[in-house]
Design a protein around this motif. Structure first.
Motif, short mmCIF file in Angstrom:
data_model
loop_
_atom_site.label_atom_id
_atom_site.label_comp_id
_atom_site.label_asym_id
_atom_site.label_seq_id
_atom_site.Cartn_x
_atom_site.Cartn_y
_atom_site.Cartn_z
N PRO A 1 0.83 -1.34 -0.08
CA PRO A 1 0.10 0.20 -0.01
C PRO A 1 0.87 1.35 0.14
O PRO A 1 1.31 1.88 1.03
CB PRO A 1 -0.62 -0.19 1.19
CG PRO A 1 0.10 -0.85 2.09
CD PRO A 1 0.98 -1.79 1.23
N GLY A 2 1.43 1.67 -1.09
CA GLY A 2 2.22 2.99 -1.15
C GLY A 2 3.06 2.55 -2.37
O GLY A 2 4.20 3.33 -2.31
N ALA A 3 2.67 1.81 -3.24
CA ALA A 3 3.64 1.53 -4.50
C ALA A 3 2.82 1.64 -5.55
O ALA A 3 1.34 0.89 -5.61
CB ALA A 3 4.26 0.26 -4.19
N PHE A 4 3.26 2.17 -6.74
CA PHE A 4 2.41 2.20 -7.96
C PHE A 4 3.07 1.94 -9.25
O PHE A 4 2.68 2.58 -10.35
CB PHE A 4 1.60 3.59 -7.93
CG PHE A 4 2.52 4.66 -7.56
CD1 PHE A 4 2.92 5.41 -8.64
CD2 PHE A 4 2.81 5.10 -6.17
CE1 PHE A 4 3.82 6.71 -8.31
CE2 PHE A 4 3.52 6.19 -6.09
CZ PHE A 4 4.01 7.23 -7.23
N ALA B 1 1.42 6.16 2.03
CA ALA B 1 1.72 7.29 1.72
C ALA B 1 0.44 8.34 2.09
O ALA B 1 0.82 9.38 2.67
CB ALA B 1 1.81 7.48 0.22
N CYS B 2 -0.72 7.56 2.07
CA CYS B 2 -1.89 8.70 2.55
C CYS B 2 -1.83 8.49 4.10
O CYS B 2 -2.33 9.79 4.64
CB CYS B 2 -3.13 7.82 1.86
SG CYS B 2 -3.21 8.24 0.13
N HIS B 3 -1.42 7.62 4.79
CA HIS B 3 -1.36 7.36 6.13
C HIS B 3 -0.47 8.55 6.79
O HIS B 3 -0.87 9.43 7.47
CB HIS B 3 -1.01 5.97 6.81
CG HIS B 3 -0.95 6.06 8.22
ND1 HIS B 3 -2.01 5.76 8.99
CD2 HIS B 3 0.24 6.08 8.88
CE1 HIS B 3 -1.45 6.01 10.33
NE2 HIS B 3 -0.02 5.78 10.20
N VAL B 4 0.65 8.65 6.10
CA VAL B 4 1.69 9.64 6.58
C VAL B 4 1.31 10.89 6.21
O VAL B 4 1.84 11.67 6.93
CB VAL B 4 3.17 9.14 5.74
CG1 VAL B 4 4.09 10.38 5.91
CG2 VAL B 4 3.57 7.86 6.31
N GLN C 1 -7.06 12.05 9.66
CA GLN C 1 -7.84 13.17 9.82
C GLN C 1 -8.85 13.49 8.51
O GLN C 1 -9.72 13.97 8.75
CB GLN C 1 -6.94 14.57 9.65
CG GLN C 1 -6.30 14.80 11.02
CD GLN C 1 -5.02 13.88 11.29
OE1 GLN C 1 -4.93 12.79 11.93
NE2 GLN C 1 -3.85 14.67 10.85
N ILE C 2 -8.58 12.88 7.51
CA ILE C 2 -9.55 12.64 6.31
C ILE C 2 -10.85 12.07 6.73
O ILE C 2 -11.88 12.53 6.72
CB ILE C 2 -8.93 12.45 5.23
CG1 ILE C 2 -7.78 13.21 4.66
CG2 ILE C 2 -9.91 12.45 3.89
CD1 ILE C 2 -7.84 14.59 4.35
N THR C 3 -10.38 10.68 7.04
CA THR C 3 -11.69 10.02 7.35
C THR C 3 -12.34 10.60 8.54
O THR C 3 -13.84 10.71 8.58
CB THR C 3 -11.19 8.49 7.87
OG1 THR C 3 -10.78 7.96 6.77
CG2 THR C 3 -12.43 7.78 8.55
N LEU D 1 -0.04 12.13 -4.73
CA LEU D 1 -0.84 12.90 -4.54
C LEU D 1 -1.77 12.74 -3.15
O LEU D 1 -2.77 13.40 -3.05
CB LEU D 1 -1.86 13.24 -5.39
CG LEU D 1 -1.18 13.38 -6.85
CD1 LEU D 1 -2.52 13.30 -7.74
CD2 LEU D 1 -0.78 14.77 -6.99
N ALA D 2 -1.17 11.94 -2.36
CA ALA D 2 -1.59 11.67 -0.95
C ALA D 2 -1.83 12.97 -0.30
O ALA D 2 -1.24 14.18 -0.33
CB ALA D 2 -0.71 10.92 -0.22
N PRO D 3 -3.00 12.98 0.60
CA PRO D 3 -3.82 12.04 0.81
C PRO D 3 -4.97 11.90 -0.21
O PRO D 3 -5.37 12.91 -0.99
CB PRO D 3 -4.57 12.27 2.21
CG PRO D 3 -4.36 13.75 2.58
CD PRO D 3 -3.02 14.11 1.61
N ILE D 4 -5.44 10.73 -0.52
CA ILE D 4 -6.39 10.59 -1.57
C ILE D 4 -7.68 10.27 -1.17
O ILE D 4 -7.96 9.22 -0.11
CB ILE D 4 -5.78 9.53 -2.54
CG1 ILE D 4 -4.61 10.02 -3.23
CG2 ILE D 4 -6.81 9.07 -3.68
CD1 ILE D 4 -4.71 10.73 -4.47
N MET D 5 -8.85 10.71 -1.92
CA MET D 5 -10.15 10.11 -1.56
C MET D 5 -10.78 9.93 -3.17
O MET D 5 -10.64 10.86 -3.89
CB MET D 5 -10.94 11.36 -0.69
CG MET D 5 -12.42 10.90 -0.36
SD MET D 5 -12.87 12.08 0.83
CE MET D 5 -13.62 13.07 -0.08
#
Ligand code: FMN
Ligand code: SF4
Ligand code: SF4
Ligand code: SF4
Ligand code: FES
Ligand code: FES
Lengths: 598, 178
Positions: A201-204, B94-97, B102-104, B137-141
């Motif tokens: 989760p963090g690789a693309f 990446a989104c967690h970091v 906070q988004i959720t 482009l994190a964080p993503i939704m």
């Protein structure tokens, strides 16, 4: 050369991958189409996959008649009229928007690309992934044709062995050797699988290759099928990648029309078919035996090995699985020769590797570099260092199976053995850069919650052990850590590693073990001092406002759910620590970054 | 770009077995087709109703336990109906970091529902996912078919508002990155 082959003066190419679209490329596309229609510009519009310039998407590249080009970044629909008017209309480059120019490849942000060596990504961002013609024009399917019409399967395998390429899906097993096993495995019916589950989760990188250059992957599969003797291939692709799935479908259809897939490929008596299987959202299905169970329509649970897939794989038949990036490199190896590939890289890790730079690095995106580059070169020379002028703290490699390396390891070369010795793994190529605001204990907790969630539950050490580790880590992050927790974590980690059935469990403790190795002081700070120096763990921080920089704009007041922030207009505000629930909503709101979490 | 119809009755009613019959016919006797069968059934009905799973077992020749087993094993399968727009907040690394929590939290705050729930007006269902592959482009939704990147908690209200009215999203075409 008098023109770019189309008689037009300019060709305008828009990067159109998931990343670009998320950054607004659809609006740019609409604007380009409208403007070209209305402004009667004499240009060709085209789309491409992406160049991996995620940090500055949407990206537009404008080619002139001589084949020179300028890459523009951060293009919005609003900028489109000016872009066309100045560059296409008046022939003037808009310097402020330039990312890269072909006559000076290192200018502007161009060194992001100039510091790379692109083998796997050779076509990404250069051709329209929805057009087999564009792929053929630059030499596509020549390697497959050459192999099928003039080489024996053994010669293909030898060439791949000579290249020294090791599987890019994580484990780094030599691809030529793997193909040799599958070839020698007795049986008429054999299968080939492309692992496009991209579970880290963090690789693309696999998504980008599939979206930007699906034909390279298909050509690699055709070559592999021929080499091992498999006539049926499957691509197991994550459902979270709709654009990759769509482009694969288009590419497969185009191949059928051209006769590159199906019966009697390239006029030979060889046949090969490819079917796409959409994943159903289970990380463990990236593991080979679980993936095969899932393709057979069962719950995706791993099975003990041996027997190995090379002899007893899909439906009990010999099966060979490789990763997307591995397949994408194969046509290049067959076309250019294994020896040329082997010239790149280190003694035991040949060729190039694509990394996904994300996190707190300034230039996020796709970085393909020769093996042997140092981490510093990847993160600083290609990635441009740390965002917002902060300090590098660690780089996380290999996702949930990998580890974090600190600043003193920045001179480690990217090479399977050296990265492993340092305490992480190359993995599939994710590189998440952390700065001093990233809490290492929280990061370890995050990965454990991921693996705990994704554990298939088949064996106890993984199912129960990861849960116990997660409970301890949650406790530490909540400020309720106990002195013996660190030792407990280490013991549990050892048990899980030794007794798990598959590598999901076997590697799950790694993120904890490497953070304990390099950042033990942070664990201790959490446990003994109830402090999170990164200002991240809500239970261990207090928020305050710096009176020196606060302008009293009250933006923070509006978002605070507990009315904890007060102050006079245009005067420094204060946070009432009693009322504050540390939700951090105010943090991103403050225009002057006056709110400090510590 | 063609857009999928986002009206609230885009999913078939579980009492209408027509779409299911077509799907089952399409796969015929293909081996190992259970997962794609369930995927397409979910695409058609929005979720996997018990009735639909029983029909699949009966008509496509699977043990009911196998159908239930597969449907509950994979995270993608939903056993409850969803609202008009599915909100998927990415919780990849990446989104967690970059602050996905906070988004959720802010979506929960705005909509008054927890993860996995649907708003009473059937507009939104909130889910979390592991990596949408746009980590840079994190964080993503993702809301419906639109991806929103470089989010901040303070932007959520505006993003959601674009979908709240009747008809399709207004100006919500993922161009929120600044
Ligand atoms: C839990 C788990 C998840 C994995 N996920 C992936 C993945 O997402 N993509 C991938 O290519 N390999 C993944 N692998 C590795 C594959 O099982 C396999 O080794 C690889 O696809 C082989 O291809 P290669 O030789 O080209 O690397 C995973 C392994 C495990 C144990
Ligand atoms: S180690 Fe974990 S994921 Fe692997 S088989 Fe055991 S329980 Fe399942
Ligand atoms: S962290 Fe949350 S509760 Fe505390 S001051 Fe900021 S907005 Fe208010
Ligand atoms: S948002 Fe920042 S500058 Fe404005 S009042 Fe709050 S702390 Fe002060
Ligand atoms: S722009 Fe393509 S991966 Fe980000
Ligand atoms: S981690 Fe969120 S898109 Fe990858």
């Amino acid at each position: 050369m008098s023109d770019n082959g189309n008689g037009h003066r300019y060709k305008v190419v828009l990067g159109y991958g998931t990343c670009g679209i998320a950054a607004g490329a659809t609006a740019v596309k609409d604007a380009l189409e409208e403007e070209v229609k209305k402004g009667s510009y004499d240009v060709d519009l085209d789309i491409a996959g992406c160049m991996g310039l995620c940090f500055i998407e949407p990206v537009v590249e404008i080619f002139d008649r001589q084949g020179g080009s300028v890459v523009y970044g951060d293009i919005t629909a609003k900028k489109v009229p000016q872009l066309l008017e100045e560059h296409v209309g008046k022939g003037q480059v808009i310097e402020d928007w330039v990312v890269k120019k072909s006559e000076d490849p290192e200018a502007c942000e161009g060194d992001f690309l100039a510091n790379q060596l692109r083998v796997v990504l050779r076509n990404c961002g250069k051709i329209n992934p929805e057009s087999i013609e564009e792929y053929i024009q630059i030499g596509g399917y020549e390697a497959a044709k050459k192999a099928l019409t003039s080489m024996t399967p053994e010669e293909v395998i030898d060439e791949v062995s000579t290249s020294g390429i090791r599987g890019r899906g994580g484990a780094g097993f030599p691809t030529g050797t793997k193909w040799g096993f599958a070839r020698k495995s007795p049986g008429e019916e054999k299968y080939l699988i492309c692992n496009a589950d991209e579970g880290d989760p963090g690789a693309f990188m696999d998504r980008s290759v599939l979206e930007g250059d699906p034909h390279s992957v298909l050509e690699g599969m055709i070559l592999a099928g021929f080499a091992i003797g498999a006539r049926q291939g499957y691509i197991y692709c994550r459902a979270e990648y709709p654009l990759a799935l769509k482009r694969l479908d288009i590419a497969i259809e185009e191949c059928h029309q051209k006769g590159f897939l199906g019966e009697g490929i390239f006029g030979t008596d060889w046949s090969f078919e490819v079917k796409v299987k959409k994943g159903a959202g289970a990380f463990v299905c990236g593991e080979e035996t679980a993936m095969m169970a899932s393709i057979e329509g069962q719950r995706g649970m791993p099975n003990p090995r041996p027997p190995f897939p090379a002899t007893h794989g899909l439906w009990g038949k010999p099966t060979n699985i490789n990763n997307v990036e591995t397949f994408a490199a194969i046509p290049w190896i067959i076309a250019e020769g294994g020896e040329k590939y082997a010239e790149i890289g280190t003694e035991k890790s040949k060729g190039t590797k694509v990394f996904c730079l994300a996190g707190k690095v300034r230039r996020t995106g796709l970085a393909e570099v020769p093996m042997g580059y140092t981490l510093r070169q990847v993160i600083f020379d290609v990635g441009g260092g740390i965002a917002e002028g902060r300090e590098f703290k660690a780089v996380q490699m290999g996702g949930p199976s990998g580890g974090c390396l600190p600043a003193e390891k920045l001179d480690t070369q990217v090479d399977y053995d050296q990265i492993t010795a340092a305490g992480a793994i190359i993995g599939s190529g994710g590189m998440i850069v952390a700065d001093n605001r990233t809490c290492m204990v929280d990061l370890a907790r995050y990965f454990l919650s991921f693996t705990q969630d994704e554990s298939c539950g088949k064996c106890t050490p993984c199912r129960i052990g990861t849960k116990r580790m997660l409970e301890i880590l949650e406790r530490i992050c909540e400020g309720k850590g106990e002195p013996e927790d660190i030792e407990k974590l280490q013991v549990l980690a050892g048990d899980i590693k030794d007794a798990s059935l598959c590598a999901l469990g076997g590697t799950a403790p790694n993120p904890v073990l490497t953070t304990l190795r390099y950042f033990k002081d942070e664990y201790e700070d959490h446990i003994f001092n109830h402090k999170c120096a990164a200002g991240s763990c809500p239970a261990l921080i207090t928020l305050r406002i710096d009176p020196e920089t606060c302008t009293g704009c009250a933006a923070c007041v509006k978002v605070c759910p507990t009315d904890a922030i007060t102050g006079e207009k245009k005067e420094p505000h204060v946070i009432d620590a009693e009322a504050c629930i540390r939700c951090k909503m105010c943090l991103s709101r403050c225009p002057s970054e006056s709110i400090i979490a510590e | 770009m063609e857009k999928e119809c986002a009206c609230s009755n885009r999913f078939a009613d579980v009492d209408d077995l027509g779409p299911l019959e077509e799907i089952i016919e399409h796969y015929g006797s293909e081996k190992g087709a259970l997962i794609p069968l369930l995927q397409e059934a979910q695409d058609a009905y929005g979720y996997l109703d018990e009735k639909i799973m029983r029909e699949i077992a009966k008509r496509a020749g699977y043990q009911l336990s196998q159908v239930f087993g597969v449907a509950t094993f994979f995270a993608q399968f939903r056993l409850k109906p969803i609202g008009e727009y599915l909100i998927k907040v990415c919780h990849g690394t990446a989104c967690h970091v970059a602050g996905a929590t906070q988004i959720t939290d802010e979506v929960i705050n705005q909509l008054g529902i927890e993860e996995g729930e649907t708003t009473p007006d059937n507009k939104f269902t909130l889910e979390s996912v592991m990596c949408l592959g746009a980590c840079a482009l994190a964080p993503i939704m993702v809301v419906g078919d639109d991806t929103h990147g470089k989010l901040k908690p303070t932007k959520i209200k505006k993003v959601l508002k674009a979908y709240a009215g009747p008809g399709g999203p207004e100006g919500a075409e993922g161009d929120d990155a600044e």
